[in-house]
Design an enzyme around this catalytic site. Structure first.
Site, short mmCIF file in Angstrom:
data_model
loop_
_atom_site.label_atom_id
_atom_site.label_comp_id
_atom_site.label_asym_id
_atom_site.label_seq_id
_atom_site.Cartn_x
_atom_site.Cartn_y
_atom_site.Cartn_z
N CYS A 139 26.68 -12.00 -17.54
CA CYS A 139 26.50 -10.04 -17.39
C CYS A 139 24.70 -10.04 -17.52
O CYS A 139 24.89 -8.59 -16.91
CB CYS A 139 27.43 -9.42 -19.17
SG CYS A 139 29.36 -9.05 -18.42
N LYS A 165 24.06 -8.56 -13.98
CA LYS A 165 25.06 -6.45 -13.82
C LYS A 165 23.58 -6.30 -12.58
O LYS A 165 22.74 -6.10 -13.22
CB LYS A 165 25.63 -6.35 -14.68
CG LYS A 165 27.07 -7.48 -14.53
CD LYS A 165 27.72 -6.02 -15.17
CE LYS A 165 29.73 -6.56 -15.94
NZ LYS A 165 29.58 -5.52 -16.81
N THR A 187 36.76 8.35 -16.15
CA THR A 187 35.24 7.99 -15.66
C THR A 187 34.62 6.67 -16.61
O THR A 187 34.76 7.17 -17.25
CB THR A 187 34.69 9.12 -15.44
OG1 THR A 187 35.14 9.45 -14.53
CG2 THR A 187 32.97 8.32 -14.86
N ASP A 202 35.77 4.00 -17.85
CA ASP A 202 37.38 3.03 -18.04
C ASP A 202 36.88 2.21 -16.37
O ASP A 202 36.65 1.97 -15.90
CB ASP A 202 38.57 3.17 -18.07
CG ASP A 202 38.84 3.66 -19.40
OD1 ASP A 202 38.30 3.16 -20.52
OD2 ASP A 202 39.81 4.50 -20.24
N ASP A 203 36.65 0.85 -17.20
CA ASP A 203 36.57 -0.66 -16.07
C ASP A 203 38.37 -0.72 -15.38
O ASP A 203 38.05 -1.29 -14.84
CB ASP A 203 36.15 -1.85 -17.23
CG ASP A 203 34.69 -1.78 -17.50
OD1 ASP A 203 33.84 -0.78 -16.53
OD2 ASP A 203 33.79 -2.08 -18.16
N ASP A 206 38.93 -5.70 -20.17
CA ASP A 206 39.39 -4.84 -19.88
C ASP A 206 40.82 -4.15 -20.13
O ASP A 206 41.24 -3.08 -19.97
CB ASP A 206 38.99 -4.37 -18.37
CG ASP A 206 37.56 -5.07 -17.62
OD1 ASP A 206 37.11 -4.72 -19.19
OD2 ASP A 206 36.70 -4.93 -16.86
N GLY A 216 44.19 -16.88 -5.32
CA GLY A 216 43.26 -17.11 -5.28
C GLY A 216 42.40 -17.29 -4.85
O GLY A 216 43.28 -16.71 -2.93
N HIS A 217 41.22 -16.95 -3.98
CA HIS A 217 40.58 -16.60 -2.34
C HIS A 217 38.81 -18.10 -3.21
O HIS A 217 38.54 -17.79 -4.82
CB HIS A 217 39.36 -16.03 -2.90
CG HIS A 217 38.35 -15.90 -1.02
ND1 HIS A 217 38.94 -16.10 0.02
CD2 HIS A 217 37.14 -15.88 -1.16
CE1 HIS A 217 37.72 -16.40 1.05
NE2 HIS A 217 37.46 -16.19 0.25
N ASP A 248 34.93 -2.20 -24.00
CA ASP A 248 34.69 -4.15 -24.12
C ASP A 248 33.26 -3.58 -24.18
O ASP A 248 32.36 -2.74 -23.23
CB ASP A 248 35.70 -5.26 -23.68
CG ASP A 248 35.70 -4.79 -22.09
OD1 ASP A 248 35.10 -3.85 -21.65
OD2 ASP A 248 35.36 -6.22 -21.19
#
Length: 720
Positions: free
Chosen positions: A399, A402, A427, A429-430, A469, A519-520, A603
């Site tokens: 993090c 970020k 607004t 909230d993740d 989250d 997934g990717h 969190d």
């Protein structure tokens, strides 16, 4: 660095003994491009045997005794795995460590030293402590030395090591004002390996230290208050040390390699009966010219071992190790005196201690002040602003990498309003809430730029981080998709890394109740792991429900950002780094269940405690008071902050947190430290806060704490 050269081979060092510590140092100075290096060791450090008697006597601190393998691994750009190997599959070419997927290798080397068979002696496991492994003994002795009164000590094993320890313990206890009763026991003659002159000098030194010698005394049992010998004699002891019966680790005899009396057979090249595996140090038997078990041989094997590992990985020619016929034995005598013996000649005195101390410190100094990762060299001509954007240190991972809160909020505000009535957002909230009839589903995505070279550790942390989250909204994890970027590697290493990542991710997601459904993957400059996660809930907990008077509970300690920033610079203690990684791996599932009474919850991740609290206060039209002394911190975080170390995101977090005033300084700085896979921050009814906290602690969240409360002063956070 050789980050643009594809990784094609795995070299795994099993054990962090003296030889492998030197290999890590050499590798950092001259790596073999294309090789992924791994070291596996049970613990962050490896004690240096040469300084153990000096540590026991009180001449060295524990920090001076230990080689920090985490710092060495960072210097060598290696991944370090904290664990004890318990098996090797020669056919599959994999190594087993409890709690992890199998670790693949192309070439492996073993340097795990020896252990003690003393636990087989009745009562020893309960009341005794073996001299090896050194780290365990050092910790136990440290505790006894600081608390003992009227101490009685017995050392079983009258070799050089036992005699050194007996004299060192006698000196240390006398230095604390004690009158110790020290006994040295041997089933034969003490110090039989020494020549007559050296043996007599050593016996005189033992007597001068007040050590009582018991020869022809075979121990038959260890009790809480003494050692019972054949014939019924009991030697009083409340700290019994086993310095005899050294033996190989049991698991190495099950590998399938050629053995010699339980030790791993090696040829002149330090290679075992399997060409893909080498062995060095005390765990090995050097068949070309057998030598006694002594650290000096392990140290002198390092240059040959280094060259041969590189040769085995690159198609080169192996060279032979030729040990010296004899070596200078420098033996500590308790106080700052030492005995020197070679070729039957012996002398003792204070000058010899100074010589020994110089040699030992010179060896340990090799592992200090290593040149860690630095910023890349810049061309002479660059665009305006490049130096400012680059900063004065490498960008943090996790993090800490970020984008700042201010930039992110500005970008989100520019998005057009959606018109869907089945998508509910708050607004800040993740996670977004999706409504499908009576069913509520939350969805969130998160990914982490690598800050450790271990794919398993990164996958676990990234999974916990992404689930945060969902847990923060009081939802039950449902499904996840993975997004993985691997560094450029050969197809075989790609498969190995993906296998490790997905196995670790499936473990965390499965425990949380979520299924990985797809997934990717892609290749890039560095490893990045992320997950998009959904969860189900009846009534989500948002950041908008906090009320004045609510208590604020934090479930995990702060400090991951500053610790990982320090680790990149080689300034964090290895034990603190491993502790931070383990804290990041701890899930929040039970905490989320316990905190269902919360009025608001989030969190604590990249924007730090202050930033996430500011978001909760803003959405709840509230302010907050934070009691700085009640905020839990990870081990080592405060000291590093006091040293001025900060994550690269610290500045953005500080400017983006809004109106915060009150206490200042290094501890307050940690409120702005970006957290990776951080704890839950919950606003709960004050009258229920103590009961909720007690439930959290009972559930294993020992660092959980009430750190303050919400107020009516909207948007203002006071730190006191």
């Amino acid at each position: 660095m050789h980050s643009r050269i594809p990784l094609t081979r795995d070299l795994v060092l099993v054990g962090g003994g003296h030889t492998h510590a030197l290999i890590l140092r050499k590798w950092g100075m001259n790596p073999l491009p294309g090789v992924r290096l791994t070291v596996i060791n049970p613990g962050a450090t490896a004690p240096y045997s040469g300084m153990l008697p000096g540590f026991v006597a009180g001449h060295y601190t524990r920090a001076e005794l230990d080689i920090d393998l985490v710092q060495l691994a960072r210097f060598a750009e290696a991944r370090i795995i904290n664990g004890a190997v318990n098996g090797i599959d020669l056919k599959a070419k994999t190594i087993s460590v409890p709690g992890r997927p199998p670790i693949s290798y192309d070439v492996a080397a073993i340097d795990i030293g020896i252990t003690s068979e003393m636990p087989k002696l009745p009562g020893f496991a309960e009341y005794g402590v073996p001299a090896k492994p050194l780290g365990v003994f050092a910790s136990r002795w440290d505790s006894f030395r600081s608390t003992a009164s009227d101490p009685h000590v017995a050392v079983i094993g009258g070799g050089v090591a036992g005699a050194e320890l007996a004299m060192a313990m006698a000196h240390a206890l006398r230095a604390r004002g004690q009158t110790p009763d020290i006994h040295l026991l041997d089933r034969g003659k003490v110090l039989a390996v020494l020549g007559d002159t050296a043996r007599q000098k050593m016996k005189s030194a033992l007597a001068a230290n007040g050590v009582t010698i018991h020869e022809d005394a075979s121990a038959v049992a260890v009790h809480s208050d003494g050692v019972e010998c054949e014939g019924g004699t009991v030697v009083p002891s409340d700290f019994t040390v086993g310095a005899a019966g050294a033996k190989p680790h049991d698991w190495q005899s099950d590998i399938g390699l050629q053995m010699h009396e339980g030790f791993i057979w090696t040829d002149a090249h330090l290679q075992t009966s399997d060409p893909a595996i080498f062995a060095v140090g005390d765990c090995a038997h050097f068949s070309a010219d057998p030598r006694p078990k002594a650290g000096v041989y392990a140290v002198r094997q390092a240059p040959v071992h280094f060259d041969n590992l590189r040769a085995a990985l690159s198609g080169g020619t192996l060279r032979s190790y030729k040990p010296q016929k004899d070596y200078l034995k420098l033996i500590s005598l308790g106080d700052k005196k030492a005995l020197a013996e070679k070729f039957g000649t012996a002398m003792a005195g204070g000058l010899l201690w100074k010589w020994k101390d110089h040699i030992d410190r010179k060896f340990m100094n090799q592992f200090e002040n290593l040149q860690m990762m630095d910023q890349p060299d810049l061309p002479l001509t660059i665009a305006d602003g490049v130096r400012d954007a680059l900063g004065d240190k490498p960008m943090c991972g996790g993090c800490g990498a970020k984008v700042g809160r201010t930039a992110l909020r500005s970008a989100l505000k520019s998005l057009p309003d959606h018109s869907r009535d089945d998508v509910v957002t708050v607004t800040g909230d993740d996670a977004a809430l999706l409504r499908m009839g009576s069913i509520g589903q939350v969805i969130s995505t998160d990914h982490l730029r690598s800050f450790t070279n271990d794919p398993v550790m990164m996958a676990r942390i990234a999974a916990v981080h992404a689930l945060g989250d969902i847990w923060a909204m009081g939802a039950k994890p449902q499904a996840a998709t993975a997004t993985i970027i691997l560094p450029r590697t050969s197809p075989e290493l790609q498969q190995r890394m993906l296998d490790e990542i997905m196995a670790a991710a499936a473990e965390i997601m499965g425990k949380a109740g979520a299924a990985i459904v797809g997934g990717h993957t892609s290749l890039g400059d560095e490893m990045t792991i992320g997950f998009t996660v959904t969860g189900l809930c009846d009534k989500p907990i948002t950041i908008a429900g906090g009320k004045a008077g609510n208590a604020l509970i934090l479930t995990k300690p702060l400090g991951s950002g500053v610790i990982m920033a320090a680790e990149m610079a080689g300034k964090a203690a290895g034990a603190d780094v491993i502790g931070a990684l383990e804290t990041m791996c701890a899930d929040q599932a039970k905490a989320s269940e316990i905190l269902t009474e919360a009025h608001a919850m989030t969190d604590v991740t990249g924007f730090g405690l202050a930033g996430h609290l500011a978001g909760l206060c803003e959405a709840s039209n509230a302010g907050a008071v934070v009691a700085l002394g009640d905020v839990p911190l990870m081990q080592g975080a405060r000291a590093l902050s006091e040293d001025g170390i900060k994550s690269t995101l610290y500045g953005d977090n500080r400017s983006g947190a809004g109106s915060i005033f009150g206490a200042d300084g290094p501890v307050a700085d940690l409120l702005f430290d970006p957290q990776t896979a951080g704890g839950l921050l919950a606003s709960v009814p004050a009258e229920r806060s103590q009961q909720i906290l007690a439930r959290l602690k009972k559930a294993g969240y020992e660092d959980a704490a009430i750190i303050g409360h919400l107020t009516e002063q909207t948007g203002t956070i006071k730190v006191q």
